[in-house]
Scaffold this motif. Structure first.
Motif, PDB file in Angstrom:
ATOM      1  N   ALA A  87      -5.015 -10.587   3.070  1.00 26.82           N
ATOM      2  CA  ALA A  87      -3.691 -11.005   2.596  1.00 26.82           C
ATOM      3  C   ALA A  87      -3.347 -12.388   3.129  1.00 26.82           C
ATOM      4  O   ALA A  87      -3.491 -12.664   4.324  1.00 26.82           O
ATOM      5  CB  ALA A  87      -2.635  -9.999   3.034  1.00 26.82           C
ATOM      6  N   TYR A 125       1.778  -7.791   3.481  1.00 23.54           N
ATOM      7  CA  TYR A 125       2.544  -6.561   3.233  1.00 23.54           C
ATOM      8  C   TYR A 125       2.793  -5.912   4.589  1.00 23.54           C
ATOM      9  O   TYR A 125       1.845  -5.590   5.306  1.00 23.54           O
ATOM     10  CB  TYR A 125       1.697  -5.679   2.313  1.00 23.54           C
ATOM     11  N   TRP A 126       4.049  -5.761   4.977  1.00 23.71           N
ATOM     12  CA  TRP A 126       4.333  -5.077   6.250  1.00 23.71           C
ATOM     13  C   TRP A 126       5.699  -4.419   6.137  1.00 23.71           C
ATOM     14  O   TRP A 126       6.728  -5.096   6.139  1.00 23.71           O
ATOM     15  CB  TRP A 126       4.300  -6.058   7.433  1.00 23.71           C
ATOM     16  N   ARG A 162      -5.379  12.877   3.653  1.00 20.78           N
ATOM     17  CA  ARG A 162      -4.930  11.718   2.861  1.00 20.78           C
ATOM     18  C   ARG A 162      -5.744  11.618   1.561  1.00 20.78           C
ATOM     19  O   ARG A 162      -5.193  11.375   0.481  1.00 20.78           O
ATOM     20  CB  ARG A 162      -5.116  10.469   3.727  1.00 20.78           C
ATOM     21  N   SER A 196      -9.428   0.556   4.222  1.00 15.57           N
ATOM     22  CA  SER A 196      -8.646   1.485   3.385  1.00 15.57           C
ATOM     23  C   SER A 196      -8.389   0.877   2.003  1.00 15.57           C
ATOM     24  O   SER A 196      -8.270   1.601   1.016  1.00 15.57           O
ATOM     25  CB  SER A 196      -7.333   1.872   4.065  1.00 15.57           C
ATOM     26  N   SER A 231      -2.411  -1.728   0.311  1.00 19.16           N
ATOM     27  CA  SER A 231      -3.213  -2.913   0.007  1.00 19.16           C
ATOM     28  C   SER A 231      -4.340  -2.620  -0.986  1.00 19.16           C
ATOM     29  O   SER A 231      -4.925  -3.552  -1.546  1.00 19.16           O
ATOM     30  CB  SER A 231      -3.788  -3.495   1.300  1.00 19.16           C
ATOM     31  N   MET A 273       4.796 -11.956  10.501  1.00 13.02           N
ATOM     32  CA  MET A 273       4.460 -10.530  10.575  1.00 13.02           C
ATOM     33  C   MET A 273       4.192 -10.111  12.023  1.00 13.02           C
ATOM     34  O   MET A 273       4.666  -9.060  12.473  1.00 13.02           O
ATOM     35  CB  MET A 273       3.236 -10.205   9.707  1.00 13.02           C
TER      36      MET A 273
HETATM   37  C1  DP6 Z   1      -1.558  -6.042   7.955  1.00 12.21           C
HETATM   38  O1  DP6 Z   1      -2.480  -1.212   3.087  1.00 12.21           O
HETATM   39  O2  DP6 Z   1      -3.684  -0.817   5.280  1.00 12.21           O
HETATM   40  O3  DP6 Z   1      -3.330  -5.654   6.410  1.00 12.21           O
HETATM   41  O4  DP6 Z   1      -0.919   1.689   2.951  1.00 12.21           O
HETATM   42  O5  DP6 Z   1      -0.811   2.476   5.304  1.00 12.21           O
HETATM   43  O6  DP6 Z   1      -3.037   2.000   4.252  1.00 12.21           O
HETATM   44  P1  DP6 Z   1      -1.556   1.685   4.311  1.00 12.21           P
HETATM   45  O7  DP6 Z   1      -1.453   0.203   4.846  1.00 12.21           O
HETATM   46  P2  DP6 Z   1      -2.387  -0.994   4.540  1.00 12.21           P
HETATM   47  O8  DP6 Z   1      -1.559  -2.188   5.231  1.00 12.21           O
HETATM   48  C2  DP6 Z   1      -2.058  -3.478   5.241  1.00 12.21           C
HETATM   49  C3  DP6 Z   1      -1.357  -4.291   6.265  1.00 12.21           C
HETATM   50  C4  DP6 Z   1      -1.927  -5.663   6.523  1.00 12.21           C
HETATM   51  C5  DP6 Z   1      -1.317  -6.718   5.599  1.00 12.21           C
HETATM   52  C6  DP6 Z   1      -1.823  -6.743   4.181  1.00 12.21           C
HETATM   53  O9  DP6 Z   1      -2.985  -6.421   3.912  1.00 12.21           O
HETATM   54  O10 DP6 Z   1      -1.021  -7.166   3.321  1.00 12.21           O
END
Ligand code: DP6
Length: 332
Positions: free
Chosen positions: A18, A22-23, A76, A111, A145, A245
């Motif tokens: 990213a 996304y947080w 999950r 993931s 993500s 973040m």
């Molecule tokens: C810091 O998508 O791994 O990488 O939905 O709980 O599996 P879950 O979370 P995830 O969160 C990613 C967080 C990050 C920032 C990003 O990839 O945007």
């Protein structure tokens, strides 16, 4: 058993890094994020997943890198398979076999590729033909993500405010801009606090509301930087967003501090190299390892500098790659 034979499919998908993070979620069950995000899907790093649905299975079985999953990770995946069973009307249990060609716990979020590959393989095995938007919505429910890993190249996840309005789309194809992600690994141990838990604690930081409020502005700048291939603009906004973040993380309750001394050394080196005119910047996910983004012609210079730093265990090099795809299914 011709019918059963046909209820299988194999798909591949890649992780993503990213640029705008996304947080935090506005809905933790559906993974509707508090803000939109932008990423690059990474080439050569691949999760390959085969799903077989059969009336002969008495339960779902999930094998990841030759090890059977149990506990929360298995639950999950089963919850995710239930979603596919609901959509398709199939009631059979499944056997899921998944392999990563990159080590887990290296700062490369597995993931995302895992649930993107699972979404495509499971729906295809179940006879559903989802378009990319529908696949992105489904993958998002497994891991936020993952909705971005359905697409290749440069990808934006539009936050939306409901299940049907929160999905990713491609901004530019992988060959749009020759960037390289040098994943600089300083620690290979598994992170102690997962992103899932982190998303839930984001709002305990007094900084999160400010970070969310300013996200549309950062997304605009990042999108423009990508479209116009303006590295200076990209570097400034990517590093600012990463720092915001991590500021939220360290001011959450309980605080999450992922950085190590080696992480900061790399940040300083990257900033020094940029001050010398090299198009390079850093970003860091929920761990201590650093993604060093560089324009391809400067890759070897930057690699040499990073390799000379203390505590760098390994550097994995990846360029923008393709989206999720089927490589085998029951009808072929
Ligand atoms: C810091 O998508 O791994 O990488 O939905 O709980 O599996 P879950 O979370 P995830 O969160 C990613 C967080 C990050 C920032 C990003 O990839 O945007």
């Amino acid at each position: 058993m011709k019918f059963d034979d046909q209820l299988f499919a194999t798909a591949i998908a890649s992780p993503n890094i990213a640029l705008i993070k996304y947080w935090g979620n506005r809905d933790d069950v559906l993974n509707i994020p508090s803000n939109g995000s932008i990423s690059i899907t990474l080439a050569n790093l691949v999760t390959k997943t085969t799903v077989v649905f059969s009336p002969e299975y008495s339960k779902d079985t999930l094998i990841l890198d030759s090890i059977e999953l149990s506990g929360q990770p298995a639950k999950r995946a089963t919850t995710f398979l239930d979603e596919v069973r609901n959509m398709s009307g199939i009631s059979f249990n499944a056997r899921v076999t998944s392999e990563n060609n990159f080590p887990m716990g290296t700062g490369i979020a597995s993931s995302a590729s895992a649930f993107a590959a699972l979404a495509l393989a499971a729906t295809s095995a179940a006879g559903l033909q989802l378009n990319d938007k529908e696949l992105s919505i489904l993958a998002r429910k497994g891991s936020g993500s993952a909705c971005r890993s359905i697409f290749g190249g440069f990808v934006e996840w539009v936050a939306g405010n409901s299940d049907q309005t929160s999905y990713a789309k491609q901004l530019c194809a992988s060959d749009h801009w020759e960037l390289v992600d040098l994943v600089t690994i300083v620690d290979t141990t598994h992170k102690r606090v997962t992103s899932k838990v982190g998303h839930q604690s984001a709002l305990t930081s007094p900084l999160q509301a400010t970070r969310i409020a300013d996200a549309p502005h950062r997304l605009d700048l990042c999108r423009n930087a990508i479209l116009s291939k303006d590295f200076e603009l990209l570097a400034d906004i990517v590093e600012l967003d990463c720092n915001m973040m991590h500021a939220v993380m360290i001011t959450s309750n309980p605080p999450l501090l992922y950085w190590q001394p080696a992480t900061i050394n790399i940040i300083k080196e990257v900033k020094y190299l940029r001050s010398q005119g090299i198009p390079v910047c850093y970003t860091i996910d929920a761990g201590p390892n650093v993604h060093v983004i560089v324009e391809k012609p400067y890759k070897h210079d930057v690699l040499e500098c990073l390799n000379s730093l203390d505590d760098v265990v390994e550097i994995i090099s990846s360029k923008p790659g393709g989206g999720a795809k089927i490589i085998n299914n029951g009808s072929t």
